[in-house]
Design an enzyme around this catalytic site. Sequence first.
Site, PDB file in Angstrom:
ATOM      1  N   ASP A  94      22.016  31.015  66.945  1.00 34.30           N
ATOM      2  CA  ASP A  94      23.214  30.600  67.246  1.00 34.30           C
ATOM      3  C   ASP A  94      24.209  31.218  66.692  1.00 34.30           C
ATOM      4  OD1 ASP A  94      23.303  29.467  64.856  1.00 34.30           O
ATOM      5  OD2 ASP A  94      23.197  27.302  65.864  1.00 34.30           O
ATOM      6  N   ASP A 275      16.481  24.686  73.599  1.00 33.55           N
ATOM      7  CA  ASP A 275      16.367  24.310  72.274  1.00 33.55           C
ATOM      8  C   ASP A 275      16.792  22.759  71.906  1.00 33.55           C
ATOM      9  OD1 ASP A 275      19.314  24.752  72.023  1.00 33.55           O
ATOM     10  OD2 ASP A 275      19.031  23.928  70.074  1.00 33.55           O
ATOM     11  N   CYS A 313      -3.044  13.760  74.256  1.00 33.56           N
ATOM     12  CA  CYS A 313      -2.633  15.167  73.710  1.00 33.56           C
ATOM     13  C   CYS A 313      -3.778  15.821  72.940  1.00 33.56           C
ATOM     14  CB  CYS A 313      -1.654  14.790  72.474  1.00 33.56           C
ATOM     15  SG  CYS A 313      -1.071  16.110  71.544  1.00 33.56           S
ATOM     16  N   CYS A 315      -3.585  18.145  70.536  1.00 32.35           N
ATOM     17  CA  CYS A 315      -3.049  18.798  69.207  1.00 32.35           C
ATOM     18  C   CYS A 315      -4.134  18.486  68.223  1.00 32.35           C
ATOM     19  CB  CYS A 315      -1.670  18.255  68.831  1.00 32.35           C
ATOM     20  SG  CYS A 315      -1.620  16.754  67.994  1.00 32.35           S
ATOM     21  N   CYS A 318      -3.745  14.932  66.784  1.00 26.62           N
ATOM     22  CA  CYS A 318      -4.400  13.906  67.562  1.00 26.62           C
ATOM     23  C   CYS A 318      -5.916  13.817  67.624  1.00 26.62           C
ATOM     24  CB  CYS A 318      -3.847  13.950  68.990  1.00 26.62           C
ATOM     25  SG  CYS A 318      -2.177  13.285  69.116  1.00 26.62           S
ATOM     26  N   HIS A 344       2.553  17.355  65.895  1.00 25.37           N
ATOM     27  CA  HIS A 344       2.497  16.635  67.035  1.00 25.37           C
ATOM     28  C   HIS A 344       3.669  16.747  68.001  1.00 25.37           C
ATOM     29  CE1 HIS A 344       1.337  13.704  70.090  1.00 25.37           C
ATOM     30  NE2 HIS A 344       2.724  13.203  69.995  1.00 25.37           N
TER      31      HIS A 344
HETATM   32 ZN   LIG Z   1      -0.881  15.202  69.439  1.00 32.56          ZN
END
Ligand SMILES: [Zn+2]
Length: 378
Positions: A94, A275, A313, A315, A318, A344
């Site tokens: 930025d 963002d 999820c 990820c 998880c 996560h």
């Molecule tokens: Zn997750």
Amino acid sequence: MSDALLELEIDATDGAARTGRVHTPRGSFETPVFMPVGTRGTVRAISSLDLEALGAEIVLGNTYHLMLRPGADVVDDLGGLHDFMAWSGHVLTDSGGFQIYSLEPDVSDEGAIFRSTYDGSTHHLTPEAAVEVQRQLGADIQMVLDVCPALPATPEVLRTAVDRTATWARRGRAAFLAGREAGRTPAQRSQVQFGIVQGGTDATLRIESAQRTVEVGFDGYAVGGLSVGETRDEMLPALDVTTAQLPADLPRYLMGVGDPLGFVEGIARGVDMFDCVLATRLARHGTILTSGGRLNLRNATHARSRAPLDEACSCEVCGRWSRGYLRHLLMVQEPTAPRLLTLHNVHWCLDLMRRAREAIRGGRFDALRGEVAEVWSA
Ligand SMILES: [Zn+2]
């Protein structure tokens, strides 16, 4: 590819929503894209190694923080942000303006004078200085210095912001183009620069600001000055009129809007890049983004839960740890807690973008938008 340093390749559209890739000399990234915010050279609590594993393709660096600590010249000496962070993906910086306006700077036609929150020292940020600092930082995409008033703002304040933003766009673009060839490194010589549209929630000013910014001619365009105090019902019409003025063949970036509903509403209006610090900030405070909405991990009901943060999820967090364990880490303030919860939440945002891209390709974006609205409108 033409001789432009940046190209947007659109693969599919669904209404105004579009998906594709942005190509730069560094490579490419898929759009719509979520850019995690790496404020001070890293996304807080995680590293570039983690971002790679998460599949992030572009991160944002904050010029304000980096120019003060460690200093843009130090980052330059260490090879620019990519080498400094050991990150081979894309980086966008930025202009520094957004942080500075929260410090109540002394703003004139020339630029903004502000005091460092680190040591009280005085700094002068002009459109030309913002270009030079970002050249030293060496990101792939620079942002032009703009004037971003908090909302609500008086018509006079908005008018001045639009006029200064337009003047600074010309000065910033001229400085950028004049300096690019003189760049010391290949990365500095292949940077591109985005312009920023202001105008608050005033449709007439938005259109004027968009037209004046496009007239200057940038490599991509950002919608700034939204999500700064107005309601969503005020924000979306302002976004509508702005995106309609922006070239369809260049990337559109909606600055600082990063809640799930903001993502899908932006994408529905043809936005390609987002963002926001929201996902990472919430994570550090124990607020988890899930397919069922926000989850407050501090809540005692999770103390004995064997469930993952989000059943839906994929990820690694998880896949491995229970709410009960993660809540324990959070409550005893283990540094591992903000790290795992950030992993996560960032994964969750990146995954929502993946789902959006798939939905656009499949002509099912409205269904996804409705699904997200149902969970997140409350
Ligand atoms: Zn997750």
